[in-house]
Design a protein around this motif. Structure first.
Motif, PDB file in Angstrom:
ATOM      1  N   GLU A 128       0.821  -1.211   0.000  1.00 32.19           N
ATOM      2  CA  GLU A 128       0.000   0.000   0.000  1.00 32.19           C
ATOM      3  C   GLU A 128       0.853   1.258   0.000  1.00 32.19           C
ATOM      4  N   LYS A 129       2.009   1.202   0.657  1.00 32.12           N
ATOM      5  CA  LYS A 129       2.791   2.421   0.881  1.00 32.12           C
ATOM      6  C   LYS A 129       4.071   2.523   0.065  1.00 32.12           C
ATOM      7  N   PHE A 130       4.874   1.447   0.044  1.00 26.74           N
ATOM      8  CA  PHE A 130       6.247   1.575  -0.460  1.00 26.74           C
ATOM      9  C   PHE A 130       6.371   1.172  -1.930  1.00 26.74           C
ATOM     10  N   THR A 131       5.499   1.705  -2.758  1.00 20.48           N
ATOM     11  CA  THR A 131       5.510   1.369  -4.176  1.00 20.48           C
ATOM     12  C   THR A 131       6.233   2.438  -4.986  1.00 20.48           C
ATOM     13  N   LEU A 132       6.615   2.062  -6.184  1.00 19.55           N
ATOM     14  CA  LEU A 132       7.264   2.998  -7.094  1.00 19.55           C
ATOM     15  C   LEU A 132       6.347   4.167  -7.427  1.00 19.55           C
ATOM     16  N   ASN A 133       5.066   3.885  -7.623  1.00 18.04           N
ATOM     17  CA  ASN A 133       4.121   4.959  -7.947  1.00 18.04           C
ATOM     18  C   ASN A 133       3.950   5.931  -6.783  1.00 18.04           C
ATOM     19  N   ASN A 134       3.901   5.405  -5.555  1.00 13.16           N
ATOM     20  CA  ASN A 134       3.785   6.286  -4.396  1.00 13.16           C
ATOM     21  C   ASN A 134       5.053   7.116  -4.206  1.00 13.16           C
ATOM     22  N   MET A 135       6.203   6.509  -4.476  1.00  9.04           N
ATOM     23  CA  MET A 135       7.451   7.252  -4.402  1.00  9.04           C
ATOM     24  C   MET A 135       7.443   8.405  -5.409  1.00  9.04           C
ATOM     25  N   THR A 136       6.903   8.151  -6.589  1.00  9.56           N
ATOM     26  CA  THR A 136       6.821   9.181  -7.625  1.00  9.56           C
ATOM     27  C   THR A 136       5.980  10.362  -7.155  1.00  9.56           C
ATOM     28  N   LYS A 137       4.872  10.069  -6.489  1.00 14.66           N
ATOM     29  CA  LYS A 137       4.006  11.141  -5.974  1.00 14.66           C
ATOM     30  C   LYS A 137       4.712  11.948  -4.892  1.00 14.66           C
ATOM     31  N   VAL A 138       5.349  11.254  -3.968  1.00 11.82           N
ATOM     32  CA  VAL A 138       6.032  11.941  -2.868  1.00 11.82           C
ATOM     33  C   VAL A 138       7.192  12.777  -3.392  1.00 11.82           C
ATOM     34  N   LEU A 139       7.927  12.252  -4.368  1.00 13.46           N
ATOM     35  CA  LEU A 139       9.036  13.010  -4.955  1.00 13.46           C
ATOM     36  C   LEU A 139       8.540  14.317  -5.556  1.00 13.46           C
ATOM     37  N   ASP A 140       7.431  14.255  -6.275  1.00 15.40           N
ATOM     38  CA  ASP A 140       6.891  15.475  -6.882  1.00 15.40           C
ATOM     39  C   ASP A 140       6.481  16.489  -5.814  1.00 15.40           C
ATOM     40  N   GLU A 141       5.882  16.001  -4.740  1.00 18.09           N
ATOM     41  CA  GLU A 141       5.481  16.905  -3.653  1.00 18.09           C
ATOM     42  C   GLU A 141       6.697  17.596  -3.041  1.00 18.09           C
ATOM     43  N   ILE A 142       7.773  16.841  -2.861  1.00 16.35           N
ATOM     44  CA  ILE A 142       8.996  17.416  -2.287  1.00 16.35           C
ATOM     45  C   ILE A 142       9.584  18.464  -3.223  1.00 16.35           C
ATOM     46  N   THR A 147      10.872  24.066  -4.619  1.00 20.64           N
ATOM     47  CA  THR A 147      11.285  24.874  -5.772  1.00 20.64           C
ATOM     48  C   THR A 147      10.229  25.910  -6.175  1.00 20.64           C
ATOM     49  N   LYS A 148       9.165  26.048  -5.379  1.00 25.39           N
ATOM     50  CA  LYS A 148       8.082  26.952  -5.779  1.00 25.39           C
ATOM     51  C   LYS A 148       8.521  28.402  -5.874  1.00 25.39           C
ATOM     52  N   ASP A 149       9.574  28.774  -5.119  1.00 23.41           N
ATOM     53  CA  ASP A 149      10.053  30.154  -5.156  1.00 23.41           C
ATOM     54  C   ASP A 149      11.294  30.321  -6.026  1.00 23.41           C
ATOM     55  N   THR A 150      11.676  29.253  -6.716  1.00 22.02           N
ATOM     56  CA  THR A 150      12.851  29.324  -7.576  1.00 22.02           C
ATOM     57  C   THR A 150      12.501  30.045  -8.868  1.00 22.02           C
ATOM     58  N   PRO A 151      13.319  31.021  -9.287  1.00 19.95           N
ATOM     59  CA  PRO A 151      13.042  31.738 -10.537  1.00 19.95           C
ATOM     60  C   PRO A 151      13.005  30.778 -11.715  1.00 19.95           C
ATOM     61  N   LYS A 152      12.012  30.924 -12.554  1.00 20.83           N
ATOM     62  CA  LYS A 152      11.862  30.094 -13.738  1.00 20.83           C
ATOM     63  C   LYS A 152      12.265  30.878 -14.981  1.00 20.83           C
ATOM     64  N   GLN A 153      12.773  30.160 -15.945  1.00 23.84           N
ATOM     65  CA  GLN A 153      13.084  30.801 -17.216  1.00 23.84           C
ATOM     66  C   GLN A 153      11.780  31.082 -17.945  1.00 23.84           C
ATOM     67  N   VAL A 154      11.605  32.321 -18.368  1.00 25.32           N
ATOM     68  CA  VAL A 154      10.383  32.694 -19.055  1.00 25.32           C
ATOM     69  C   VAL A 154      10.712  33.132 -20.470  1.00 25.32           C
ATOM     70  N   SER A 155       9.782  32.882 -21.352  1.00 20.02           N
ATOM     71  CA  SER A 155       9.952  33.323 -22.734  1.00 20.02           C
ATOM     72  C   SER A 155       9.164  34.607 -22.937  1.00 20.02           C
ATOM     73  N   ILE A 156       9.720  35.518 -23.660  1.00 17.20           N
ATOM     74  CA  ILE A 156       9.079  36.815 -23.902  1.00 17.20           C
ATOM     75  C   ILE A 156       8.363  36.762 -25.247  1.00 17.20           C
ATOM     76  N   LYS A 157       7.056  37.004 -25.209  1.00 13.83           N
ATOM     77  CA  LYS A 157       6.272  37.019 -26.439  1.00 13.83           C
ATOM     78  C   LYS A 157       6.013  38.462 -26.838  1.00 13.83           C
ATOM     79  N   LEU A 158       6.581  38.854 -27.945  1.00 15.05           N
ATOM     80  CA  LEU A 158       6.395  40.222 -28.439  1.00 15.05           C
ATOM     81  C   LEU A 158       5.124  40.294 -29.275  1.00 15.05           C
ATOM     82  N   PRO A 159       4.408  41.408 -29.195  1.00 14.09           N
ATOM     83  CA  PRO A 159       3.193  41.538 -30.015  1.00 14.09           C
ATOM     84  C   PRO A 159       3.542  41.605 -31.495  1.00 14.09           C
TER      85      PRO A 159
END
Length: 421
Positions: free
Chosen positions: A374-388, A393-405
């Motif tokens: 129930e707990k120690f599966t590869l799929n559950n590890m994948t979910k927990v990794l994403d949460e971590i 990294t939510k406050d880490t600056p992201k590379q943005v693309s500039i769209k000119l009109p």
């Protein structure tokens, strides 16, 4: 890596690095999951056309690098009570550290060194403390439940099934899985030599005897390595009187696929997993075997206690002792750190208990199987990794693309006269 790939939101590139003399046969291009990873590996020497937003280094901490805007160090950690100063320094370079168990995390958090300065009179004065300063998270090593699962004997590879039946006449076999490292009696990290000795003592001269099957190797899978392992077993055996009837110890030597390992865990001859390990960062074979309902006997200390409990498995008591000098390893296993030593008498009693109460330990193992699946599966590890990752990294600056009109084309009339534009 496979877990990162499942989220389909990363452009993943992999830099391949070696670890010691480990064989490079873990990935199979015919396996769809492995193929996804292989397709991401950069040619050597690797070239990056830009700085990664997230860089993940999966090595020992003193080898960590910081190539990214946000750097994550993933390590199995340590099997002892303390980590080296070099490891603390490596982790403090990163923005986040991920380890597989609470034991590993505790070893990093509790290891503290004094910062000192030299005084004019030749003495030293403490001016502070040197310790882990970066966030650390626990992420278990998830097991692929589609691979490691209970099998009926009709679902097993028939050649392997028949081979083990032919080679092992005993109806009950203990199984050990792990690397037989360097060191004399009681000094190798898995404490295999002591396990064999106590196994011999537990069932010597008895009318009914189980077998012990060792799935082990040292530096590789060569014939020389195999003969070296057999000689180590014989060196233990010769200490017993020649007229004693000792139980059989069998060696299973060579590289196995994950499917073959699952066949081994499920074989009806294999009745109980056993390990007297001095310490584990996680202890993956113990988790794999529990995922198919195989009873487990293991040391009552370190990383595997995250998924083994005293109610549904057999945990061996003992004590912490100083790591022997033969096992001190620069920047990895440090002097005066400790690891666990199982009690010989408890091991003797529990081996006999398991042999005499096969149905009882099997019933408890099934309860543990349902819990761990129930707990120690590869799929559950994948979910927990994403949460971590998202959380850190939510406050880490992201590379943005500039769209000119888009600019409108202006209509104009141009009158051309001779010599004039």
């Amino acid at each position: 890596t496979w877990s990162f790939l499942q989220h389909d939101k990363y452009d993943i590139k992999i830099i391949d690095v070696r670890w010691g003399e480990c064989p490079r046969n873990a990935l199979d291009s015919n396996n769809s999951k492995d193929k996804q990873i292989l397709d991401c590996i950069l040619p050597s020497p690797p070239k990056l056309d830009k700085q990664p937003d997230i860089y993940v280094d999966i090595r020992i901490p003193n080898e960590f690098e910081t190539y990214g805007k946000f750097n994550i160090g993933i390590t199995a950690g340590i099997e002892t009570t303390a980590v080296s100063q070099a490891w603390i320094e490596g982790c403090n370079k990163m923005d986040l550290v991920i380890v597989p168990s609470e034991h590993s995390k505790e070893s990093f958090v509790k290891t503290i060194y004094d910062k000192v300065q030299n005084l004019p009179d030749g003495n030293q004065q403490k001016i502070g403390e040197f310790k882990l300063e970066k966030p650390i998270e626990v992420l278990f090593e998830g097991v692929d439940e589609d691979v490691y699962k209970p099998l009926e004997h009709t679902e097993m590879d028939s050649n392997f099934f028949d081979m083990l039946n032919e080679k092992i006449p005993e109806k009950f076999a203990f199984l050990f899985v792990g690397l037989w490292g360097q060191g004399g009696y009681g000094e190798d990290r898995k404490d295999i030599s002591k396990m064999i000795k106590v196994f011999y003592e537990s069932f010597a001269n008895k009318k009914k005897q189980p077998a012990l099957l060792l799935k082990t190797n040292s530096s590789g899978f060569s014939i020389l390595d195999r003969e070296g392992i057999k000689e180590k077993i014989n060196q233990i055996k010769v200490h017993f009187p020649e007229d004693w009837k000792l139980p059989n110890v069998y060696l299973l030597h060579g590289s196995f696929s994950v499917e073959e390992m699952n066949n081994l865990y499920n074989h009806p001859k294999i009745s109980c997993m056993v390990s007297c390990t001095h310490g584990e960062g996680f202890g993956r074979p113990l988790l794999e075997s529990s995922m198919v309902g195989l009873p487990v006997i293991a040391s009552n200390w370190s990383g595997h206690l995250d998924f083994l409990d005293s109610e549904n498995s057999v945990l061996l008591g003992g004590k912490l002792v100083e790591v022997p000098k033969s096992q001190v390893w620069k920047d990895i296993v440090i002097e005066q750190s400790q690891w666990f030593e199982t009690d010989d008498n408890q091991l003797y009693k529990m081996l006999n208990y398991a042999f005499e109460n096969k149905n009882e330990i099997k019933s408890k193992a099934k309860s543990l199987m349902f819990k761990n699946r129930e707990k120690f599966t590869l799929n559950n590890m994948t979910k927990v990794l994403d949460e971590i990752i998202v959380n850190h990294t939510k406050d880490t600056p992201k590379q943005v693309s500039i769209k000119l009109p888009k600019l409108k084309k202006l209509k104009s009339k141009v009158k051309v006269e001779e010599g004039v534009v």
